[in-house]
Scaffold this active site. Sequence first.
Site, PDB file in Angstrom:
ATOM      1  N   ARG A 194       0.575  -1.719   0.099  1.00  0.00           N
ATOM      2  CA  ARG A 194      -0.114  -0.032   0.000  1.00  0.00           C
ATOM      3  C   ARG A 194       1.117   0.833   0.051  1.00  0.00           C
ATOM      4  NH1 ARG A 194      -4.174   2.230   4.607  1.00  0.00           N
ATOM      5  NH2 ARG A 194      -4.927   3.364   2.990  1.00  0.00           N
ATOM      6  N   HIS A 209       0.622   4.446  -1.511  1.00  0.00           N
ATOM      7  CA  HIS A 209       0.850   6.402  -1.378  1.00  0.00           C
ATOM      8  C   HIS A 209       1.644   7.511  -1.996  1.00  0.00           C
ATOM      9  CE1 HIS A 209      -3.212   5.999   1.221  1.00  0.00           C
ATOM     10  NE2 HIS A 209      -3.773   4.699   0.408  1.00  0.00           N
ATOM     11  N   ASP A 210       2.552   6.918  -1.825  1.00  0.00           N
ATOM     12  CA  ASP A 210       4.007   7.495  -2.890  1.00  0.00           C
ATOM     13  C   ASP A 210       3.816   7.981  -3.963  1.00  0.00           C
ATOM     14  OD1 ASP A 210       6.390   8.360  -2.322  1.00  0.00           O
ATOM     15  OD2 ASP A 210       6.930   6.922  -3.328  1.00  0.00           O
ATOM     16  N   VAL A 220       0.927  10.673  -5.575  1.00  0.00           N
ATOM     17  CA  VAL A 220       1.369  11.923  -4.495  1.00  0.00           C
ATOM     18  C   VAL A 220       2.384  13.093  -5.514  1.00  0.00           C
ATOM     19  CG1 VAL A 220       0.969  13.539  -2.490  1.00  0.00           C
ATOM     20  CG2 VAL A 220       0.172  11.687  -2.500  1.00  0.00           C
ATOM     21  N   GLY A 269       3.551  11.192  -7.478  1.00  0.00           N
ATOM     22  CA  GLY A 269       5.108  10.643  -8.061  1.00  0.00           C
ATOM     23  C   GLY A 269       5.623   9.186  -7.184  1.00  0.00           C
ATOM     24  N   SER A 328       8.127  10.542  -1.476  1.00  0.00           N
ATOM     25  CA  SER A 328       8.075  11.604  -0.447  1.00  0.00           C
ATOM     26  C   SER A 328       7.329  11.564   0.610  1.00  0.00           C
ATOM     27  CB  SER A 328       7.021  12.521  -1.030  1.00  0.00           C
ATOM     28  OG  SER A 328       6.315  12.269  -2.289  1.00  0.00           O
ATOM     29  N   ASN A 335      -5.022   8.800   5.041  1.00  0.00           N
ATOM     30  CA  ASN A 335      -3.854   7.325   5.520  1.00  0.00           C
ATOM     31  C   ASN A 335      -4.417   6.487   6.370  1.00  0.00           C
ATOM     32  OD1 ASN A 335      -4.445   8.775   8.255  1.00  0.00           O
ATOM     33  ND2 ASN A 335      -1.679   8.807   8.258  1.00  0.00           N
ATOM     34  N   PRO A 371      -6.997   8.560  -4.191  1.00  0.00           N
ATOM     35  CA  PRO A 371      -8.255   7.972  -4.509  1.00  0.00           C
ATOM     36  C   PRO A 371      -9.355   7.840  -3.445  1.00  0.00           C
ATOM     37  CG  PRO A 371      -7.748   6.722  -6.125  1.00  0.00           C
ATOM     38  CD  PRO A 371      -6.755   7.334  -5.550  1.00  0.00           C
ATOM     39  N   HIS A 421      -6.543  -5.724  -3.112  1.00  0.00           N
ATOM     40  CA  HIS A 421      -7.300  -5.984  -1.972  1.00  0.00           C
ATOM     41  C   HIS A 421      -7.895  -7.410  -1.707  1.00  0.00           C
ATOM     42  CE1 HIS A 421      -8.365  -1.001  -2.102  1.00  0.00           C
ATOM     43  NE2 HIS A 421      -6.979  -1.208  -1.764  1.00  0.00           N
ATOM     44  N   THR A 422      -6.880  -7.476  -2.050  1.00  0.00           N
ATOM     45  CA  THR A 422      -7.119  -9.386  -2.197  1.00  0.00           C
ATOM     46  C   THR A 422      -6.194  -9.597  -0.781  1.00  0.00           C
ATOM     47  OG1 THR A 422      -6.760 -11.456  -3.030  1.00  0.00           O
ATOM     48  CG2 THR A 422      -5.135 -10.156  -3.423  1.00  0.00           C
ATOM     49  N   THR A 482      -9.885 -15.092   1.576  1.00  0.00           N
ATOM     50  CA  THR A 482      -7.718 -15.591   2.417  1.00  0.00           C
ATOM     51  C   THR A 482      -7.593 -14.081   2.439  1.00  0.00           C
ATOM     52  OG1 THR A 482      -7.965 -15.887  -0.096  1.00  0.00           O
ATOM     53  CG2 THR A 482      -8.241 -18.147   0.913  1.00  0.00           C
ATOM     54  N   ASP A 514      -4.848 -13.590  -4.324  1.00  0.00           N
ATOM     55  CA  ASP A 514      -4.847 -14.524  -5.167  1.00  0.00           C
ATOM     56  C   ASP A 514      -6.023 -14.294  -6.515  1.00  0.00           C
ATOM     57  OD1 ASP A 514      -6.914 -14.368  -3.576  1.00  0.00           O
ATOM     58  OD2 ASP A 514      -6.749 -16.345  -2.284  1.00  0.00           O
TER      59      ASP A 514
HETATM   60  C1  HEM Z   1      -9.281   2.450  -6.604  1.00  0.00           C
HETATM   61  C2  HEM Z   1      -7.912   3.241  -5.563  1.00  0.00           C
HETATM   62  C3  HEM Z   1      -7.924   2.774  -4.267  1.00  0.00           C
HETATM   63  C4  HEM Z   1      -8.671   3.204  -3.091  1.00  0.00           C
HETATM   64  C5  HEM Z   1     -10.292   3.906  -3.371  1.00  0.00           C
HETATM   65  C6  HEM Z   1      -7.690   2.630  -1.983  1.00  0.00           C
HETATM   66  C7  HEM Z   1      -8.802   2.353  -1.118  1.00  0.00           C
HETATM   67  C8  HEM Z   1      -8.278   1.514   0.243  1.00  0.00           C
HETATM   68  C9  HEM Z   1      -8.904   1.877   2.220  1.00  0.00           C
HETATM   69  C10 HEM Z   1      -9.654   2.873   2.039  1.00  0.00           C
HETATM   70  C11 HEM Z   1      -8.002   0.644   2.714  1.00  0.00           C
HETATM   71  C12 HEM Z   1      -8.331   0.480   3.979  1.00  0.00           C
HETATM   72  C13 HEM Z   1      -7.174   1.557   4.645  1.00  0.00           C
HETATM   73  C14 HEM Z   1      -7.712   1.014   6.626  1.00  0.00           C
HETATM   74  O1  HEM Z   1      -8.019   1.063   6.306  1.00  0.00           O
HETATM   75  O2  HEM Z   1      -6.078   1.520   6.900  1.00  0.00           O
HETATM   76  C15 HEM Z   1      -6.578   0.406   1.598  1.00  0.00           C
HETATM   77  C16 HEM Z   1      -6.609  -0.846   2.022  1.00  0.00           C
HETATM   78  C17 HEM Z   1      -4.946  -1.246   1.222  1.00  0.00           C
HETATM   79  N1  HEM Z   1      -5.190  -0.650  -0.145  1.00  0.00           N
HETATM   80 FE1  HEM Z   1      -6.097   0.403  -1.305  1.00  0.00          FE
HETATM   81  N2  HEM Z   1      -7.448   1.891  -1.900  1.00  0.00           N
HETATM   82  C18 HEM Z   1      -6.904   1.517  -3.500  1.00  0.00           C
HETATM   83  C19 HEM Z   1      -6.009   1.453  -3.973  1.00  0.00           C
HETATM   84  C20 HEM Z   1      -4.782   0.922  -4.049  1.00  0.00           C
HETATM   85  C21 HEM Z   1      -3.847   0.479  -4.530  1.00  0.00           C
HETATM   86  C22 HEM Z   1      -3.445   0.560  -6.570  1.00  0.00           C
HETATM   87  C23 HEM Z   1      -3.035  -0.383  -4.141  1.00  0.00           C
HETATM   88  C24 HEM Z   1      -1.664  -1.036  -3.736  1.00  0.00           C
HETATM   89  C25 HEM Z   1      -1.434  -1.779  -5.431  1.00  0.00           C
HETATM   90  C26 HEM Z   1      -3.859  -0.621  -2.544  1.00  0.00           C
HETATM   91  C27 HEM Z   1      -2.941  -0.999  -1.407  1.00  0.00           C
HETATM   92  C28 HEM Z   1      -4.078  -1.307  -0.293  1.00  0.00           C
HETATM   93  C29 HEM Z   1      -3.724  -2.129   0.316  1.00  0.00           C
HETATM   94  C30 HEM Z   1      -2.293  -3.359   0.157  1.00  0.00           C
HETATM   95  C31 HEM Z   1      -4.540  -2.609   1.722  1.00  0.00           C
HETATM   96  C32 HEM Z   1      -4.239  -3.047   3.192  1.00  0.00           C
HETATM   97  C33 HEM Z   1      -3.410  -2.332   3.492  1.00  0.00           C
HETATM   98  C34 HEM Z   1      -3.381  -3.234   4.918  1.00  0.00           C
HETATM   99  O3  HEM Z   1      -3.550  -4.325   5.391  1.00  0.00           O
HETATM  100  O4  HEM Z   1      -2.782  -2.257   6.135  1.00  0.00           O
HETATM  101  N3  HEM Z   1      -5.146   0.455  -2.678  1.00  0.00           N
HETATM  102  N4  HEM Z   1      -7.067   0.651   0.076  1.00  0.00           N
HETATM  103  C1  LIG Z   2      -2.476   9.487  10.039  1.00  0.00           C
HETATM  104  O1  LIG Z   2      -3.333  10.406  10.085  1.00  0.00           O
HETATM  105  C2  LIG Z   2      -4.039  11.092  11.615  1.00  0.00           C
HETATM  106  C3  LIG Z   2      -3.858  12.177  11.420  1.00  0.00           C
HETATM  107  O2  LIG Z   2      -4.637  12.378  10.129  1.00  0.00           O
HETATM  108  C4  LIG Z   2      -2.815  10.417  12.511  1.00  0.00           C
HETATM  109  O3  LIG Z   2      -3.091  10.587  13.535  1.00  0.00           O
HETATM  110  C5  LIG Z   2      -1.711   8.992  12.482  1.00  0.00           C
HETATM  111  O4  LIG Z   2      -1.044   9.224  13.242  1.00  0.00           O
HETATM  112  C6  LIG Z   2      -1.606   9.501  10.877  1.00  0.00           C
HETATM  113  N1  LIG Z   2      -1.058   7.687  11.013  1.00  0.00           N
HETATM  114  C7  LIG Z   2       0.671   7.560  10.717  1.00  0.00           C
HETATM  115  C8  LIG Z   2       0.783   6.125  10.756  1.00  0.00           C
HETATM  116  O5  LIG Z   2       1.226   8.971  10.539  1.00  0.00           O
END
Ligand code: HEM
Ligand SMILES: *[C@@H]1O[C@H](CO)[C@@H](O)[C@H](O)[C@H]1NC(C)=O
Length: 323
Positions: free
Chosen positions: A62, A66-67, A70, A72, A76, A91, A158, A188-189, A244, A249
Site C-alpha cells: 500500500r 500512496h507514494d 502524490v 510521483g 515523498s 492515510n 482516490p 485488496h485481495t 483469504t 489470489d
Molecule cells: C482504487 C483506488 C483505491 C482506493 C479507493 C483504496 C482505498 C483503500 C482503503 C480505504 C483501505 C483501507 C485502509 C485502512 O482502513 O487503513 C485500503 C487498503 C489497502 N490498499 Fe487500497 N485503495 C485503492 C487502490 C490501491 C492500490 C492501487 C494499492 C496498491 C497497489 C492498494 C493497496 C492497499 C492494500 C495492500 C491495503 C491493505 C493495507 C493493510 O492491510 O494494512 N490500494 N485501500
Molecule cells: C494518520 O493521520 C492521522 C490524523 O489524520 C494521525 O493521527 C495518524 O498518526 C496518521 N498515521 C500515521 C501512520 O502517521
Amino acid sequence: MCGFQMITTLFLLAAATMLGGSHAQLSPTFYAKTCPNVSSIVRSVLQQAEGNDIWIFPKIVRLQFHDCFVNGCDASLLLNGTDSEKTATPNLSTDGYAVIDDIKTALEKACPRVVSCADILALAAQISVTLGRGPSWQVPLGRRDSRTAHRDGIGGIPSQHDNLANTAARFKSVGLDSTDLVALSGVHTFGRAQCAAFMDRLYNFNNVSGKVDPTLNATYAKALQQRCPKGGDVTSLIDLDEQTSLSFDNKYFLNLQNRMGLLQSDQELFSTNGAETVAIVNRFARSQSQFFTSFAKAMIKMGNISPLTGTNGEVRLDCRKIN
Ligand code: HEM
Ligand SMILES: *[C@@H]1O[C@H](CO)[C@@H](O)[C@H](O)[C@H]1NC(C)=O
Ligand SMILES: *[C@@H]1O[C@H](CO)[C@@H](O)[C@H](O)[C@H]1NC(C)=O
Ligand SMILES: *[C@@H]1O[C@H](CO)[C@@H](O)[C@H](O)[C@H]1NC(C)=O
Ligand SMILES: *[C@@H]1O[C@H](CO)[C@@H](O)[C@H](O)[C@H]1NC(C)=O
Ligand SMILES: *[C@@H]1O[C@H](CO)[C@@H](O)[C@H](O)[C@H]1NC(C)=O
C-alpha cells in the site's frame, strides 16, 4: 520456473522495455554493479518482518500506491515533518514505515549511499506480493528521492467513496487505464481495512440514516454490522478479502461477483451498470493467471509515475529526512 511464469517474465520484460520509452533511465539492472544483492537483502528483511507481523506484506504494498499517487514515485510519503503526507487524512492505517527503515539500514550497510528510498518502496512492494503468493516481476529501478513532501497533493489519492467515474479519471490522469484500475484494485485481495473505511455502507449510505448500500450482499452486510457495531471502535480491522486475506489470489474478484467487496470503490467495479470494468472483473475471476499478468504490468506502470532520475533529487540516507 514453470512455463507460465517464464512466459509472464518474458512478457513483462518486453512490457518494461516498451514503457521504458518515456522513462529510459529506469532499468531492472540499475544496481547490477553497485548493489548486486539488493533484492535478496530486501527479501530477507521482509521475511524477518513477517515473523513479527503476519500483515506486513499488504502494508508495504500500500505504501507504494500512496507514494506514487502524490507527486510521483519519489518516496515523498516517507518524509517526516510539518508537510508530511503520511499524517494526512486518507492515510487511515498506513503502516510498515519501520520495516522500510530496517531495509534502508541493511542496504546502507551493504552498499552505502546507493539505493534510493523510492526504489526500496518499489522493490519491497514486488517482493511482498511475491512472498504473499502472488506474481513476480522485474522491477525497473533507478528512481531518486524527493527533497520535499507534498501534503497538499494528498487529494490525488482516490477515496473509497469516490464513484467509479471519478476513480477511473484519477487513474487515467497518471496514465493508468481501466484494466490497470481493476488489476491494481485486486491488491485488496489481501490486507485489512478499518471499520471507518466502509461503515457508511452499513448504516447511512449516501447520508440516508438507516440505509444499507444496496450493492452489498445482505448476508455479508449483517456479518459486517456485527464486526463494526454502531458506536463501536471504528479502528477495528476487517479482512479485505473475506475468504483469504493473507494471500494474494483472485478470490477478490469472486467476492465482487457475490457483492462482497468490502470498500465501496471495490464493489463499484462490478456493480456499476454498463461499466467496462465489469467484464474485466469477470475475466480476472475466471483466470488468476490473467489477473497476475495484468497486475504485474500495472505495478510497473504505476511505478513509472514521474520518477526523479539522473541527478534530480537525491539518494536519502534516512528515508524519513532529506540529506
Ligand atoms: C482504487 C483506488 C483505491 C482506493 C479507493 C483504496 C482505498 C483503500 C482503503 C480505504 C483501505 C483501507 C485502509 C485502512 O482502513 O487503513 C485500503 C487498503 C489497502 N490498499 Fe487500497 N485503495 C485503492 C487502490 C490501491 C492500490 C492501487 C494499492 C496498491 C497497489 C492498494 C493497496 C492497499 C492494500 C495492500 C491495503 C491493505 C493495507 C493493510 O492491510 O494494512 N490500494 N485501500
Ligand atoms: C494518520 O493521520 C492521522 C490524523 O489524520 C494521525 O493521527 C495518524 O498518526 C496518521 N498515521 C500515521 C501512520 O502517521
Ligand atoms: C549476496 O547475499 C548472499 C546471501 O543472501 C551472500 O551469500 C553473498 O555473499 C552476497 N553477495 C554479495 C556480492 O554481497
Ligand atoms: C520521524 O518520526 C517518527 C515518528 O514520529 C520518529 O520515530 C522518527 O524518529 C522521526 N525520524 C526523523 C529522522 O525525524
Ligand atoms: C454526506 O454528508 C457529508 C457531510 O455533510 C458530506 O461531506 C458528504 O459529501 C455526503 N456524502 C454523500 C454521499 O452525499
Ligand atoms: C451473497 O453471498 C453468498 C456467498 O456468501 C452468495 O452465495 C450469494 O449469491 C450472494 N448474493 C448475491 C446477491 O450476490
